[in-house]
Design an enzyme around this catalytic site. Structure first.
Site, PDB file in Angstrom:
ATOM      1  N   HIS A 261       0.805  -1.215   0.000  1.00 22.03           N
ATOM      2  CA  HIS A 261       0.000   0.000   0.000  1.00 22.03           C
ATOM      3  C   HIS A 261       0.834   1.259   0.000  1.00 22.03           C
ATOM      4  O   HIS A 261       0.309   2.354   0.058  1.00 22.03           O
ATOM      5  CB  HIS A 261      -0.944   0.006   1.198  1.00 22.03           C
ATOM      6  CG  HIS A 261      -1.902  -1.141   1.160  1.00 22.03           C
ATOM      7  ND1 HIS A 261      -2.949  -1.180   0.278  1.00 22.03           N
ATOM      8  CD2 HIS A 261      -1.931  -2.303   1.848  1.00 22.03           C
ATOM      9  CE1 HIS A 261      -3.605  -2.324   0.438  1.00 22.03           C
ATOM     10  NE2 HIS A 261      -2.991  -3.022   1.386  1.00 22.03           N
ATOM     11  N   ARG A 262       2.146   1.081  -0.028  1.00 19.39           N
ATOM     12  CA  ARG A 262       2.970   2.271   0.043  1.00 19.39           C
ATOM     13  C   ARG A 262       2.736   3.181  -1.166  1.00 19.39           C
ATOM     14  O   ARG A 262       2.828   4.391  -1.061  1.00 19.39           O
ATOM     15  CB  ARG A 262       4.442   1.878   0.140  1.00 19.39           C
ATOM     16  CG  ARG A 262       5.218   2.870   0.959  1.00 19.39           C
ATOM     17  CD  ARG A 262       6.624   2.402   1.190  1.00 19.39           C
ATOM     18  NE  ARG A 262       6.768   1.678   2.437  1.00 19.39           N
ATOM     19  CZ  ARG A 262       7.878   1.041   2.777  1.00 19.39           C
ATOM     20  NH1 ARG A 262       8.894   1.011   1.968  1.00 19.39           N
ATOM     21  NH2 ARG A 262       7.954   0.421   3.924  1.00 19.39           N
ATOM     22  N   GLY A 263       2.431   2.578  -2.302  1.00 21.55           N
ATOM     23  CA  GLY A 263       2.169   3.349  -3.510  1.00 21.55           C
ATOM     24  C   GLY A 263       0.999   4.287  -3.340  1.00 21.55           C
ATOM     25  O   GLY A 263       1.110   5.501  -3.571  1.00 21.55           O
TER      26      GLY A 263
END
Lengths: 361, 611
Positions: A292-294
């Protein structure tokens, strides 16, 4: 040949606002200034394109910060009370502060990490002088302490020693630097924006490190002849008289500083409408980005972008503007694939834009 | 000491010219001088010292200089003696307002090169080690000489040096005589002939003239255009070119820049960085795609947009550029790869794949760490413990004999770190001739991709040599970058004759060069049927090559490679019923593993060479 203090520069740096072109890199740096949670920026590209100049120019356009006078960790007064104390010699602690602390305004620290720096110097160690002369143990803070609340810049980041990279990743992830040495234990805040630069032809970055950078800016040789002539002229003017040149750009510098200050104050209140958030998630899904870092980075960067432009709400063009820098290093890589990652992102973006009308404000 | 004066060095006019420009404007940063052994390049560099103002330091860096010698650090002896920290400045700080000279610049340790670059870029040297932090001003000129046959200079280092000169060996008889004459009786013995005093005076005058030299915008533009046409990377080069032109004008005592000055700048700054023959098309485009739609980032302000060009002034930048390029063109070798620096751009080593490790390679520094399975660096360990002795003794319970001993603690232990190119270099040698070539090349490319995908983990590198037509060609110099492999192997030409001997020769040379850079695990992977029909030295008047001669060459080269203890794998790609065992014989000569894979697929090849 006496050494100068590391803090006082010998000549003013080249003014940030006088740097020609390289807009993506400048934007990425500014977004991190506005919201440090974006997680730093990695600048990869050709040599001789102004990477280092730009980073070193940054400090001069940042609003000053307040710290407790002389604090080696640049802590603001409100942090001093609940911060774990530094263990001094013989178990003394330094918690004997008076409630009224003297403060001072300092420029945001932009600390250079030289390639050959030892771990001692980076993390801090025992003050040798005091140990020798007085036989006491006093902690001497390192570069990570200096960089707290500022920027840590690593040029040629792809050539950095592996064990130092590990240390940096640890600290960057936790925001704390822990040193155990000679029987003393120190833990101090080390929250900084990591800025790395390098030339991809000299070696790739370890995937763990690559992933850690919030943004990935690309920088290329400027091919516009008129811009190149302008670069030469400004460089010559600066070299001839750095002080006069800086003075001539002070107005632009001040304007940018004001803009940054406003954006910093506004960013936490910027509204991110649900339809846009949905499409950000959809974009990352379509591109097959793991984790989910994107999405997180893209959402934060878009909000910072909106704040920079004085808007209280994120619009789709904010997302478009920051998507390549947020995502290009998160795509899965196939060594011999011919489609450029930027092209993929662009296609995914245009597909979304075509699918539904932009849910702008 | 009987050092030759600058004027005594015969020949090398271009290099001398470059040094004079550097003396006039030290902000040109430096000169990289490429020349074969025995051309007198280091003599010239040392003679340069005699042109500098009296007292200007001339510091020679050994290529294996250690970090603390280079940038300085804690002077432990003095620190202990005086009870306060004493910092010893390193070689870079000592070179302030003088010259740093490196012989064999291409062999300079990568870590040292990084520090030199850093100091060049900032004009300061920063010490951040041993609990010491200090900044020394250091503005120096870097002169580096090297023999290109030992391998290229790191591109990042070249990029910071304004001037680059490549020389060939001197062959002129008269010149050789003059060299000997001057060496036997240097000018210092001939008071009437000493030209250095005159040169020093000339430089002094030119330095005073320099601030008064003006350059037209059109001339700057012409240089920028020429740089673009030649495919030079980066924008720093424009600044160097302009400075070189100005210095040249100042040296001539002029206040304006002429075409001759621009030409000198083009030859010393732009030409050596060319990556392609002039292509004026790039300059014609008003802007690059990425520049066409800059993001509305707010960092731009109106002052940034360039001023309008003054219209219709003669000569136009285009015109000057044309003149410049035609002046350069005569010096551009037919094969661009012969440009010493074009090869470098492609084949540069940088520090790719360099790994510090605990076991082998060259000992570079000691780091704290547990001694388990590693080599303890005794002296650094004792040095690390030394400052704390007073403290520790005071803390220790009174214990008769321990007071005289060194109190060592776990955290004092320093273990040795070695620098080595870890991982394996795979040199693919692929037969690109004949009908099966396309398939072979495709699978070889696939193998390269597979290996590089795991290169992160293993730190492997890959090089690819294709052989077809008259000679073999290094398509991909040793690299661990997938991006680069993709770019360089984009087009794979096939068909034509089979110059196997040339391929073996090139593979051998590539391997030897890699060894000088510390890569010791090297595997040659040959994809061929072992049949050759092109000789290393084709006879000019004989159309069909002498079969025996070709076999002889291959046999000899293969034996040489085997004697050099290079690992090799021969993958025989010939269909069985046609095979006459040439590939097997080659494997025998090479002392190589022989694998028969008539329709070799990438995954099979990978399995064979890197299980």
């Amino acid at each position: 040949m006496s050494p100068n203090s590391a803090a006082s520069p010998l000549a003013p740096p080249f003014p940030f606002t006088a740097i020609v072109g390289q807009d993506e890199m400048k934007l990425c740096l500014l977004l991190n200034v506005i919201d440090p949670r974006i997680g730093g920026v990695l600048v990869m590209g050709h040599r001789g394109t102004g990477k280092s100049t730009t980073v070193r120019a940054l400090a001069a356009v940042l609003p000053r910060i307040t710290r407790v006078a002389g604090d080696p960790y640049n802590r603001p007064p409100e942090e001093m009370h609940d911060a774990p104390p530094t263990a001094g010699a013989n178990g003394h602690t330094e918690r004997s502060h008076t409630p009224k602390l003297k403060t001072e305004r300092i420029p945001v620290p932009v600390v250079d990490l030289p390639l050959g720096a030892t771990e001692d110097r980076v993390c801090g160690t025992i003050d040798i002088e005091q140990a020798l002369t007085r036989g006491v143990k006093a902690f001497e803070p390192g570069l990570l302490a200096q960089a707290n609340r500022g920027f840590l810049y690593i040029d040629e980041v792809n050539l950095l020693d592996d064990h130092l990279v590990d240390v940096l990743l640890d600290v960057a992830a936790s925001g704390w630097n822990v040193v155990e040495r000679e029987g003393i234990s120190v833990r101090h805040p080390a929250r900084f924006v990591l800025v790395g630069s390098g030339n991809p032809e000299e070696g790739d970055l370890r995937p763990q490190l690559l992933d850690r950078f919030g943004l990935h800016a690309r920088i290329t040789t400027i091919t516009d002849v008129a811009l190149r002539v302008e670069i030469v002229k400004r460089r010559r003017a600066f070299d001839a008289d750095p002080f006069a040149f800086s003075a001539a750009w002070e107005k632009e510098q001040r304007a940018l500083r004001t803009r940054i200050t406003r954006a910093q104050k506004a960013v936490s209140a910027v509204d991110l409408p649900d339809p846009i958030l949905n499409r950000i998630a959809e974009l990352c899904m379509n591109l097959g980005i793991d984790g989910h870092r994107g999405e997180l980075t893209l959402a934060r960067a878009a909000a910072a972008h909106a704040a920079l432009h004085g808007r209280a709400r994120v619009v789709w063009p904010d997302v478009i503007a920051v998507a390549p820098a947020c995502l290009r290093h998160r795509l899965r890589r196939d060594p011999l694939e011919t489609v450029d990652s930027d092209e993929k992102i662009e296609r995914a973006l245009s597909k979304l834009t075509l699918d539904a009308p932009a849910p702008s404000a | 000491m009987n050092r030759l004066s600058f004027d005594d060095v015969v020949g090398m006019e271009r290099a001398k010219q470059a040094l004079l420009l550097l003396a006039v404007d030290p902000s040109l940063a430096g000169l990289a001088l490429a020349a074969p052994v025995g051309s007198g390049k280091s003599t010239l560099a040392r003679a340069f010292a005699s042109l500098l103002p009296a007292g200007a330091p001339f510091v020679e860096l050994p290529i294996n200089v250690t970090e603390d010698r280079l940038i300085g650090g804690l002077d432990l002896e003095a620190t202990l003696a005086r009870g306060e920290r004493v910092i010893e400045p390193g070689l870079l700080a000592r070179a302030h307002s003088g010259v740093v000279y490196v012989d064999s610049l291409n062999l300079l340790d990568a870590g040292a090169a990084a520090h030199v670059m850093d100091a060049l870029a900032r004009g300061v040297v920063r010490v951040e080690r041993d609990g010491v932090s200090a900044v020394y001003p250091t503005h120096f000129m870097l002169i580096g000489t090297f023999d290109p046959s030992d391998g290229p200079v790191a591109g990042s280092l070249l990029d910071r040096l304004g001037l680059i000169v490549a020389l060939s060996a001197q062959s002129d008889v008269h010149r050789r005589q003059e060299v000997v004459r001057r060496n036997v009786r240097p000018a210092s013995d001939r008071p009437d002939e000493n030209g250095d005093d005159m040169l020093r005076a000339l430089i002094e005058l030119a330095r005073k003239q320099l601030p008064h030299v003006a350059i037209l915008d059109e001339q700057i533009e012409a240089l920028a255009r020429a740089a673009l046409s030649l495919g030079v990377e980066g924008n720093r080069v424009d600044v160097f070119a302009v400075k070189a032109a100005l210095a040249s004008a100042a040296l001539a005592g002029r206040a304006d820049v002429t075409e001759a000055d621009l030409e000198i700048a083009a030859k010393l700054v732009l030409l050596p960085r060319a990556t392609r023959p002039p292509q004026p098309t790039a300059a014609e485009q008003p802007s690059q795609p990425s520049q066409a739609a800059p993001p509305p980032d707010g960092a731009r302000d109106p002052a940034e947009t360039p001023e309008e060009k003054s219209p219709d002034q003669t000569p136009t930048p285009e015109h000057i550029e044309e003149l410049l390029l035609s002046a350069i063109e005569t010096e551009l070798p037919a094969e661009l790869t012969q440009l010493p620096f074009a090869v470098q751009r492609r084949g540069k080593t940088g520090s790719r794949g360099i790994a510090l490790n605990d076991r082998r390679g060259r000992y570079v520094r000691a780091v704290p760490g547990a001694p388990r399975g590693r080599k303890i660096a005794l002296l650094p360990t004792l040095l690390a413990a030394a400052p704390w002795q007073t403290l520790r003794r005071a803390q220790q319970p009174a214990n008769g004999h321990s007071a005289s001993r060194v109190v060592l603690r776990k955290e004092d232990v320093r273990v040795k770190r070695f620098r080595d190119k870890a991982g394996t270099l795979f040199i693919f040698v692929v037969d690109a001739s004949g009908s099966m070539a396309l398939n072979r090349m495709r699978e070889a490319k696939g193998t390269v991709a597979r290996l590089l995908r795991s290169a992160y983990v293993h730190r492997d590198q890959v090089a690819l040599i294709a052989f077809r037509g008259p000679a073999a060609q290094l398509l991909l110099p040793p690299s661990s970058s997938p991006d680069r492999a993709r770019r360089e192997l984009d087009v794979l030409p096939t068909g034509g004759g089979t110059p196997l001997a040339s391929a073996l020769w090139l593979a051998w040379q590539t391997a030897r060069q890699a060894r000088t850079r510390g890569i010791h695990n090297i595997t040659l992977v040959l994809l061929t049927d072992g049949r050759a029909n092109v000789s290393l030295h084709p006879h000019p008047d004989e159309r069909s090559a002498d079969k025996e001669q070709i076999q002889n060459e291959i046999h000899q080269l293969a034996r040489c490679i085997a004697a050099d203890r290079l690992n090799a794998v021969v993958i025989d790609t010939q269909a069985g019923y046609l095979s006459r065992g040439e590939a097997r014989a080659l494997a025998g000569d090479l002392n190589a593993r022989y694998v028969y894979l008539p329709n070799a697929r990438a995954h099979q090849i990978t399995e064979v060479i890197a299980p």
